[in-house]
Design a protein around this motif. Sequence first.
Motif, PDB file in Angstrom:
ATOM      1  N   ALA A  72     -36.263 -56.459 128.003  1.00 26.15           N
ATOM      2  CA  ALA A  72     -36.948 -55.919 126.831  1.00 26.15           C
ATOM      3  C   ALA A  72     -36.786 -56.854 125.634  1.00 26.15           C
ATOM      4  N   LYS A  73     -35.601 -57.448 125.469  1.00 26.95           N
ATOM      5  CA  LYS A  73     -35.392 -58.385 124.364  1.00 26.95           C
ATOM      6  C   LYS A  73     -36.298 -59.600 124.514  1.00 26.95           C
ATOM      7  N   LYS A  74     -36.464 -60.052 125.743  1.00 22.18           N
ATOM      8  CA  LYS A  74     -37.333 -61.211 125.980  1.00 22.18           C
ATOM      9  C   LYS A  74     -38.791 -60.856 125.742  1.00 22.18           C
ATOM     10  N   ALA A  75     -39.152 -59.604 125.988  1.00 24.30           N
ATOM     11  CA  ALA A  75     -40.552 -59.187 125.864  1.00 24.30           C
ATOM     12  C   ALA A  75     -40.968 -58.926 124.422  1.00 24.30           C
ATOM     13  N   GLY A  76     -40.031 -58.644 123.539  1.00 25.03           N
ATOM     14  CA  GLY A  76     -40.396 -58.377 122.149  1.00 25.03           C
ATOM     15  C   GLY A  76     -39.310 -57.645 121.400  1.00 25.03           C
ATOM     16  N   ALA A  77     -39.683 -57.114 120.245  1.00 27.19           N
ATOM     17  CA  ALA A  77     -38.729 -56.413 119.382  1.00 27.19           C
ATOM     18  C   ALA A  77     -38.185 -55.173 120.083  1.00 27.19           C
ATOM     19  N   THR A  78     -36.866 -55.021 120.040  1.00 26.22           N
ATOM     20  CA  THR A  78     -36.205 -53.939 120.770  1.00 26.22           C
ATOM     21  C   THR A  78     -35.003 -53.440 119.974  1.00 26.22           C
ATOM     22  N   LEU A  79     -34.812 -52.128 119.951  1.00 23.55           N
ATOM     23  CA  LEU A  79     -33.600 -51.527 119.391  1.00 23.55           C
ATOM     24  C   LEU A  79     -32.654 -51.231 120.553  1.00 23.55           C
ATOM     25  N   GLY A  80     -31.531 -51.912 120.591  1.00 22.46           N
ATOM     26  CA  GLY A  80     -30.574 -51.718 121.676  1.00 22.46           C
ATOM     27  C   GLY A  80     -29.489 -50.746 121.297  1.00 22.46           C
ATOM     28  N   TYR A  81     -29.800 -49.464 121.243  1.00 20.55           N
ATOM     29  CA  TYR A  81     -28.803 -48.477 120.829  1.00 20.55           C
ATOM     30  C   TYR A  81     -27.712 -48.286 121.875  1.00 20.55           C
ATOM     31  N   GLY A  82     -27.962 -48.615 123.121  1.00 20.91           N
ATOM     32  CA  GLY A  82     -26.931 -48.527 124.153  1.00 20.91           C
ATOM     33  C   GLY A  82     -25.825 -49.541 123.918  1.00 20.91           C
ATOM     34  N   THR A  83     -26.203 -50.736 123.520  1.00 20.33           N
ATOM     35  CA  THR A  83     -25.211 -51.753 123.195  1.00 20.33           C
ATOM     36  C   THR A  83     -24.405 -51.323 121.979  1.00 20.33           C
ATOM     37  N   PHE A  84     -25.073 -50.715 121.014  1.00 23.13           N
ATOM     38  CA  PHE A  84     -24.370 -50.215 119.834  1.00 23.13           C
ATOM     39  C   PHE A  84     -23.368 -49.131 120.235  1.00 23.13           C
ATOM     40  N   ILE A  85     -23.756 -48.239 121.138  1.00 24.83           N
ATOM     41  CA  ILE A  85     -22.830 -47.201 121.615  1.00 24.83           C
ATOM     42  C   ILE A  85     -21.624 -47.841 122.288  1.00 24.83           C
ATOM     43  N   THR A  86     -21.879 -48.849 123.116  1.00 25.71           N
ATOM     44  CA  THR A  86     -20.797 -49.533 123.817  1.00 25.71           C
ATOM     45  C   THR A  86     -19.830 -50.175 122.828  1.00 25.71           C
ATOM     46  N   VAL A  87     -20.366 -50.886 121.843  1.00 21.84           N
ATOM     47  CA  VAL A  87     -19.508 -51.540 120.856  1.00 21.84           C
ATOM     48  C   VAL A  87     -18.755 -50.508 120.026  1.00 21.84           C
TER      49      VAL A  87
END
Length: 139
Positions: A72-87
């Motif tokens: 998804a990051k490679k395809a365009g603008a994306t909000l990665g809330y899962g990564t935020f939860i992990t951090v």
Amino acid sequence: MKGEFKKFAMRGNVVDLAVGVIIGAAFGKIVGSLVEDIIMPVIGRIFGGLDFTNYFLGLTPASSQATTYDAAKKAGATLGYGTFITVTVNFPIIAFVLFLVIRAINTMMKKEAEAPAASPPPSKEVVLLTEIRDLLKAR
């Protein structure tokens, strides 16, 4: 100027700081691996096998169709809330591990400070004077 810089760079505080940063970076990798490779999979399993890193919200049609966060990051603008939860989950875990390490170090240092220093045996003169004093008291 060269001598001043050498004096500054070789002061104990600068060298100690450099060692602390290097050890801190290595320790950060250890704790990061503990959290990412051991703790987070357990948490993911508890919550039904979820992988938090692949929770995202695509902001473009192409990124919305992607199946993984990296795609998804490679395809365009994306909000990665899962990564935020992990951090966000990693932070208190890392803080707790650091607390335990610092607490253990402080406990060891406290025990060393509390250990009584062995006094050296009295000199021959002191032993002789003590004997003389004791004989004079006995009279």
